[in-house]
Design a protein around this motif. Structure first.
Motif, PDB file in Angstrom:
ATOM      1  N   ALA A 237      -9.518 -17.525  16.670  1.00  0.00           N
ATOM      2  CA  ALA A 237      -9.836 -16.116  16.920  1.00  0.00           C
ATOM      3  C   ALA A 237     -11.319 -15.826  16.750  1.00  0.00           C
ATOM      4  O   ALA A 237     -11.869 -14.943  17.412  1.00  0.00           O
ATOM      5  CB  ALA A 237      -9.014 -15.225  15.991  1.00  0.00           C
TER       6      ALA A 237
ATOM      7  N   ALA B  91     -12.164 -18.060  28.316  1.00  0.00           N
ATOM      8  CA  ALA B  91     -11.295 -17.106  29.003  1.00  0.00           C
ATOM      9  C   ALA B  91     -10.360 -17.813  29.975  1.00  0.00           C
ATOM     10  O   ALA B  91      -9.196 -17.420  30.126  1.00  0.00           O
ATOM     11  CB  ALA B  91     -12.144 -16.069  29.753  1.00  0.00           C
TER      12      ALA B  91
ATOM     13  N   ARG C 133      -8.717 -14.577  26.755  1.00  0.00           N
ATOM     14  CA  ARG C 133      -9.192 -13.634  25.748  1.00  0.00           C
ATOM     15  C   ARG C 133     -10.706 -13.714  25.662  1.00  0.00           C
ATOM     16  O   ARG C 133     -11.327 -14.679  26.109  1.00  0.00           O
ATOM     17  CB  ARG C 133      -8.598 -13.950  24.381  1.00  0.00           C
ATOM     18  CG  ARG C 133      -9.073 -15.289  23.827  1.00  0.00           C
ATOM     19  CD  ARG C 133      -8.621 -15.538  22.407  1.00  0.00           C
ATOM     20  NE  ARG C 133      -9.133 -16.794  21.899  1.00  0.00           N
ATOM     21  CZ  ARG C 133     -10.327 -16.953  21.350  1.00  0.00           C
ATOM     22  NH1 ARG C 133     -11.143 -15.912  21.227  1.00  0.00           N
ATOM     23  NH2 ARG C 133     -10.734 -18.129  20.919  1.00  0.00           N
TER      24      ARG C 133
ATOM     25  N   GLU D 218     -10.722  -9.777  18.929  1.00  0.00           N
ATOM     26  CA  GLU D 218     -10.683 -10.262  20.304  1.00  0.00           C
ATOM     27  C   GLU D 218      -9.893  -9.277  21.148  1.00  0.00           C
ATOM     28  O   GLU D 218      -9.136  -8.454  20.621  1.00  0.00           O
ATOM     29  CB  GLU D 218     -10.033 -11.650  20.378  1.00  0.00           C
ATOM     30  CG  GLU D 218      -8.626 -11.695  19.808  1.00  0.00           C
ATOM     31  CD  GLU D 218      -8.047 -13.090  19.807  1.00  0.00           C
ATOM     32  OE1 GLU D 218      -8.748 -14.015  20.252  1.00  0.00           O
ATOM     33  OE2 GLU D 218      -6.898 -13.252  19.380  1.00  0.00           O
ATOM     34  N   PHE D 219     -10.080  -9.352  22.443  1.00  0.00           N
ATOM     35  CA  PHE D 219      -9.283  -8.533  23.343  1.00  0.00           C
ATOM     36  C   PHE D 219      -8.870  -9.384  24.538  1.00  0.00           C
ATOM     37  O   PHE D 219      -9.498 -10.408  24.854  1.00  0.00           O
ATOM     38  CB  PHE D 219     -10.034  -7.271  23.791  1.00  0.00           C
ATOM     39  CG  PHE D 219     -11.297  -7.536  24.567  1.00  0.00           C
ATOM     40  CD1 PHE D 219     -11.290  -7.630  25.953  1.00  0.00           C
ATOM     41  CD2 PHE D 219     -12.508  -7.686  23.912  1.00  0.00           C
ATOM     42  CE1 PHE D 219     -12.449  -7.872  26.667  1.00  0.00           C
ATOM     43  CE2 PHE D 219     -13.674  -7.926  24.616  1.00  0.00           C
ATOM     44  CZ  PHE D 219     -13.648  -8.017  25.999  1.00  0.00           C
ATOM     45  N   ASP D 220      -7.804  -8.967  25.180  1.00  0.00           N
ATOM     46  CA  ASP D 220      -7.239  -9.738  26.270  1.00  0.00           C
ATOM     47  C   ASP D 220      -8.142  -9.685  27.505  1.00  0.00           C
ATOM     48  O   ASP D 220      -8.819  -8.682  27.763  1.00  0.00           O
ATOM     49  CB  ASP D 220      -5.847  -9.208  26.630  1.00  0.00           C
ATOM     50  CG  ASP D 220      -4.866  -9.357  25.483  1.00  0.00           C
ATOM     51  OD1 ASP D 220      -4.987 -10.340  24.743  1.00  0.00           O
ATOM     52  OD2 ASP D 220      -3.987  -8.485  25.331  1.00  0.00           O
ATOM     53  N   TRP D 221      -8.107 -10.780  28.246  1.00  0.00           N
ATOM     54  CA  TRP D 221      -8.889 -10.892  29.468  1.00  0.00           C
ATOM     55  C   TRP D 221      -8.077 -11.720  30.456  1.00  0.00           C
ATOM     56  O   TRP D 221      -7.358 -12.637  30.042  1.00  0.00           O
ATOM     57  CB  TRP D 221     -10.230 -11.574  29.165  1.00  0.00           C
ATOM     58  CG  TRP D 221     -11.193 -11.554  30.326  1.00  0.00           C
ATOM     59  CD1 TRP D 221     -11.332 -12.506  31.290  1.00  0.00           C
ATOM     60  CD2 TRP D 221     -12.135 -10.522  30.629  1.00  0.00           C
ATOM     61  NE1 TRP D 221     -12.307 -12.138  32.179  1.00  0.00           N
ATOM     62  CE2 TRP D 221     -12.818 -10.918  31.796  1.00  0.00           C
ATOM     63  CE3 TRP D 221     -12.479  -9.313  30.035  1.00  0.00           C
ATOM     64  CZ2 TRP D 221     -13.823 -10.147  32.379  1.00  0.00           C
ATOM     65  CZ3 TRP D 221     -13.465  -8.545  30.614  1.00  0.00           C
ATOM     66  CH2 TRP D 221     -14.127  -8.957  31.759  1.00  0.00           C
TER      67      TRP D 221
ATOM     68  N   THR E 220       2.651  -8.988  24.995  1.00  0.00           N
ATOM     69  CA  THR E 220       2.336 -10.315  24.499  1.00  0.00           C
ATOM     70  C   THR E 220       3.297 -11.301  25.129  1.00  0.00           C
ATOM     71  O   THR E 220       4.488 -11.051  25.175  1.00  0.00           O
ATOM     72  CB  THR E 220       2.470 -10.384  22.958  1.00  0.00           C
ATOM     73  OG1 THR E 220       1.591  -9.420  22.392  1.00  0.00           O
ATOM     74  CG2 THR E 220       2.117 -11.758  22.447  1.00  0.00           C
TER      75      THR E 220
ATOM     76  N   ARG F 221      -4.427 -18.451  24.533  1.00  0.00           N
ATOM     77  CA  ARG F 221      -4.162 -17.128  23.996  1.00  0.00           C
ATOM     78  C   ARG F 221      -3.365 -16.320  24.986  1.00  0.00           C
ATOM     79  O   ARG F 221      -3.422 -16.534  26.193  1.00  0.00           O
ATOM     80  CB  ARG F 221      -5.466 -16.404  23.689  1.00  0.00           C
ATOM     81  CG  ARG F 221      -6.145 -16.970  22.455  1.00  0.00           C
ATOM     82  CD  ARG F 221      -5.372 -16.647  21.211  1.00  0.00           C
ATOM     83  NE  ARG F 221      -5.760 -17.528  20.150  1.00  0.00           N
ATOM     84  CZ  ARG F 221      -5.181 -17.548  18.983  1.00  0.00           C
ATOM     85  NH1 ARG F 221      -4.174 -16.776  18.714  1.00  0.00           N
ATOM     86  NH2 ARG F 221      -5.593 -18.372  18.050  1.00  0.00           N
TER      87      ARG F 221
ATOM     88  N   ARG G  56      -2.130 -12.818  26.957  1.00  0.00           N
ATOM     89  CA  ARG G  56      -2.845 -11.758  27.646  1.00  0.00           C
ATOM     90  C   ARG G  56      -1.868 -10.674  28.025  1.00  0.00           C
ATOM     91  O   ARG G  56      -0.656 -10.878  28.068  1.00  0.00           O
ATOM     92  CB  ARG G  56      -3.539 -12.294  28.896  1.00  0.00           C
ATOM     93  CG  ARG G  56      -2.588 -13.008  29.847  1.00  0.00           C
ATOM     94  CD  ARG G  56      -3.300 -13.465  31.098  1.00  0.00           C
ATOM     95  NE  ARG G  56      -2.420 -14.323  31.873  1.00  0.00           N
ATOM     96  CZ  ARG G  56      -2.664 -14.684  33.106  1.00  0.00           C
ATOM     97  NH1 ARG G  56      -3.752 -14.281  33.715  1.00  0.00           N
ATOM     98  NH2 ARG G  56      -1.832 -15.460  33.758  1.00  0.00           N
TER      99      ARG G  56
END
Length: 778
Positions: A82, A245, A250, A315-318, A654, A663, A665
């Motif tokens: 993370a 990514a 992420r 972190e954020f989703d991408w 999720t 990860r 997204r």
């Protein structure tokens, strides 16, 4: 033989399974070479020297020195992922640079008269320095194993040392290009290795971008050393982020500050760790002393990773795949002129820093105002934990009853943080399957937990031990649920309906002491009804604010039938947490008996099990239930009262089980409106005026008295829910399920500072824990 098998999920990279059918043991084709045995002996010595350290240092130090991550627990590994600190565990050029720097000093002074390091102090010539440095590089490869990052670092180092030995002024960029070319000629498959790609990109960024960015910072009066460190971390993160990514879908926001904080401890931990590695075969006490010294910086690095990972906005989703990577790369290139303009205006820099702190820290009032999540007055939330269960029941300001923790610590930790939960007087684990208990460390992290309550069937043993270990580390007692147990916590009251107690276990402990951990509950008819841990799921009937919620865990049809037989008085409920993630294995009579107004299904997007089953959804809707599911709706919050039941979804999704190195997204929520449904209120046929009796349970209605269409539900309004920290905030989808009369609240009781207290005709079974049998009048 090799048996080809299709992947269970799109992210599964297993293409074939090799199965050995012969009964004879494998034949040894050769023994390890003396050099390999020596390397293995050195690695084993380092592990032995670190045995007495604290858990994080014991796990991390071998990884920092030789890349041995066998002791790194999953939660620490997740924290490193993370915060983008995994490069510290993949032995690379930084480790070799630290070792060679002790010999030759700073690389830019290595060929000059004023060169530093041990070489000039030992009187070594340039050629002698190059020879010894080459031997160290080769030993580094042997001890750390020839992984792609190790090979790339060793090749670059050897070419640099060759330039030192020949006396030629060299450039590190040609050395990198030559090393990459030689390695690809030696092993063309490295061209398909993401690890090798990340290693080369990071090194190239340090050589090309970092010096320019450092000079730009120094022109703005940033101290040279600080500017170099910031520029190096930012450059490596910028060029590696698109590849990350592609792999993990992420983008991390705390990678640069976490790398800066960890950097101060990497060199001491590495140098002392290599010293312990060398000393272990000849003087183990000295190696243990060196390991103890190295443990302090190693624990600092682990603390930085854990702290950074716990931040809500770490972190954020991408979008994943090459498309998402290319979009991120284009966005980073477009940001370069923006950053230059911002750096010219100090007040803009301050505003950007404050905005980043808010985005990462996400204080609850700020998040609630911006996103509307969690909604005010929520009573229960089904967390989006992927393919698993995690449910939170509000019990006051910052306090909650938590039922199950899902398969991954970070998901449940993020959910509880978003909800502002700081105290968990009781955490219930319905059974010991990984999708219900593996997230336990995330729920325990940074929160006051009074006790962990589990089922009576202690199976599977590995997960049982995992729960006990995690609880012991957090100093939280583990107790077992008792049938008929009733508790009261703030506005919550709940009863344990299942599993029933075996004859040898009438309560939490039998007359002769605690029950056998392998004992199994039995049905009311005296016959075993359990076929596995699912059927031993703790089943709770919860009441809050006039609403009734039935949480079935993962009960299979045999246990569902036994539950109905053991509790024939069990009547309709407002909210049903559908058993086993909405699988096809449900008991139709139980669904008809419960006739829920709102059915909640917790499952992961794209799970390989087909959850939820279409026929289960159809059966629930046939009884008049509104069905919400976390794989399409995200986290689900229950609000309102019996007269006006509503549900709000968060829209964050999720995927089902985490894939190593990848990860999850989310997909954007879509606006949709559910069709209005006529009518409202509860159906007739309860046999009782005014809805439920004070006990909250209703007898089974006589045949042919329940309408065929189930309980009618009022119109439902739906609109898309927000996603955290996205501006402008979007409205939430809210599902209103009307109808129903009020109900009395069963039991009494209160919550004290010690946790949960029972009230009524109870018997005390363990210190500080009240357990109550079901009132026979209900």
């Amino acid at each position: 033989m090799a048996h080809a098998a299709p992947p269970l999920s799109p992210g599964d990279q297993v293409a074939a399974v090799l199965r050995v059918t012969a009964e004879a043991p494998p034949a040894k084709v050769g023994a390890p070479s003396p050099l390999q045995r020596l390397a293995g002996h050195l690695r084993a010595g380092l592990r032995e020297a670190t045995d007495g350290l604290r858990p994080d240092a014991r796990a991390l130090l071998p990884g920092l020195v030789v890349g041995d991550t066998s002791r790194v627990p999953p939660d620490l590994d997740d924290a490193f992922r993370a915060t983008d600190l995994t490069h510290l565990l993949a032995v690379s050029g930084s480790n070799l640079t630290i070792v060679l720097a002790l010999l030759i000093g700073p690389p830019h002074l290595a060929t000059r008269a004023e060169r530093r390091g041990l070489a000039p102090r030992l009187g070594l010539s340039l050629r002698g320095t190059a020879v010894i440095g080459g031997a160290l590089a080769l030993a580094f490869v042997v001890v750390c194993r020839p992984d792609p990052s190790v090979l790339r670092a060793a090749a670059c180092g050897l070419i640099t040392l060759l330039a030192i030995g020949t006396g030629r002024r060299r450039s590190l960029l040609p050395a990198l290009a030559a090393a990459v070319l030689l390695l690809l000629l030696y092993d063309p498959w490295l061209a398909r290795s993401y690890g090798f790609l990340l290693s080369v990109l990071a090194t190239g960024a340090l050589l090309l971008l970092a010096p320019r960015w450092s000079a730009a910072l120094q022109r703005r009066r940033v101290p040279s050393r600080i500017a170099e460190v910031i520029a190096a971390a930012a450059a490596a993160q910028a060029v590696c982020a698109p590849v990350v990514a592609v792999l993990a879908a992420r983008v991390g926001l705390v990678a640069v500050p976490c790398n800066l904080l960890a950097e101060v401890a990497v060199a001491p931990a590495t140098v002392l760790g290599f010293a312990a590695l060398a000393a272990a075969p000849v003087a183990l006490p000295a190696a243990q002393a060196l390991s103890w010294c190295a443990g302090w910086p190693a624990e600092w690095i682990a603390g930085v990773a854990r702290t950074g990972a716990t931040l809500p906005g770490a972190e954020f989703d991408w979008p994943g795949g090459w498309g998402g990577g290319l979009v991120l790369a284009a966005a980073l290139v477009a940001l370069v002129p923006v950053v230059r303009a911002v750096l010219r205006r100090p007040w803009l820099c301050v505003l950007c820093v404050l905005a980043m702190i808010l985005a990462v820290w996400r204080p609850a009032p700020f998040t609630r105002v911006l996103t509307g999540w969690p909604p005010p007055g929520w009573r229960a939330v089904v967390c989006d934990v992927g393919q698993g269960d995690g449910l939170v029941l509000a019990a006051g300001d910052g306090t909650a009853l938590v039922v199950d923790t899902g398969p991954e610590p970070r998901a449940i930790d993020r959910c509880l943080t978003d909800l502002g939960i700081r105290r968990i007087p009781l955490l219930v684990l319905t059974h010991f399957h990984a999708d219900h208990v593996d997230g336990l460390p995330g729920a325990l992290r940074g929160r006051a937990v009074g006790a962990i309550e589990t089922t009576t069937l202690q199976d599977p043993p590995g997960q049982v031990q995992f729960v006990r270990t995690a609880a012991a580390a957090a100093r939280v007692p583990v107790i077992r649920a008792a049938p008929g147990e009733r508790r009261h916590l703030g506005p919550l009251t709940w009863e344990v309906l299942w599993p029933l107690a075996p004859p040898a276990l009438p309560g939490p402990s039998g007359p002769s002491g605690p029950a056998d951990p392998t004992s199994q509950p039995v049905g009311a008819d005296g016959l075993d009804v359990l076929e596995g841990p699912n059927d031993a799921s703790v089943t709770l009937l919860v009441r809050t604010g006039g609403l009734s919620l039935l949480l079935l865990g993962d009960l299979e049809p045999p246990a569902q039938r036994a539950l109905l037989a053991a509790h024939p008085e069990l009547g309709g409920v407002d909210v049903l947490k559908v058993a086993h993630h909405g699988s096809a294995y449900q008991d139709p009579p139980l669904i008809r008996q419960l006739a829920p107004r709102l059915a909640l299904i917790s499952c992961g997007t794209g799970n390989p099990y087909g959850h939820p089953a279409p026929r289960t959804i159809a059966a629930l809707r046939a009884q008049g239930a509104r069905v919400l599911r976390t794989d399409t709706d995200g986290a689900i919050a229950i609000l309102g009262t019996t007269a006006r039941l509503s549900a709000t979804v968060n829209g964050h999704r999720t995927k089902a089980g985490p894939v190593p190195g990848r990860r999850t997204r989310s997909r954007p929520a879509t606006n949709r409106r559910a069709p209005a449904r006529p009518g409202g209120g509860r159906p007739p046929g309860d046999g009782l005026p005014g809805g439920r009796p004070p006990g909250g349970c209703r007898p089974r209605p006589p045949p042919n008295t329940r309408p065929s269409g189930g309980r009618p539900v009022s119109g439902v309004r739906a609109r898309a829910g927000p996603r955290p920290l996205r501006a402008p905030p979007r409205n939430q989808r809210r599902s209103h399920v009307g109808g129903g009369s009020g109900e009395g609240r069963a039991g009494g009781g209160r919550v004290g500072h010690g946790g949960v207290r029972g009230h009524g005709p109870s018997r005390w079974c363990r210190p500080g824990v009240a357990r109550m049998l079901l009132n026979p009048d209900l």
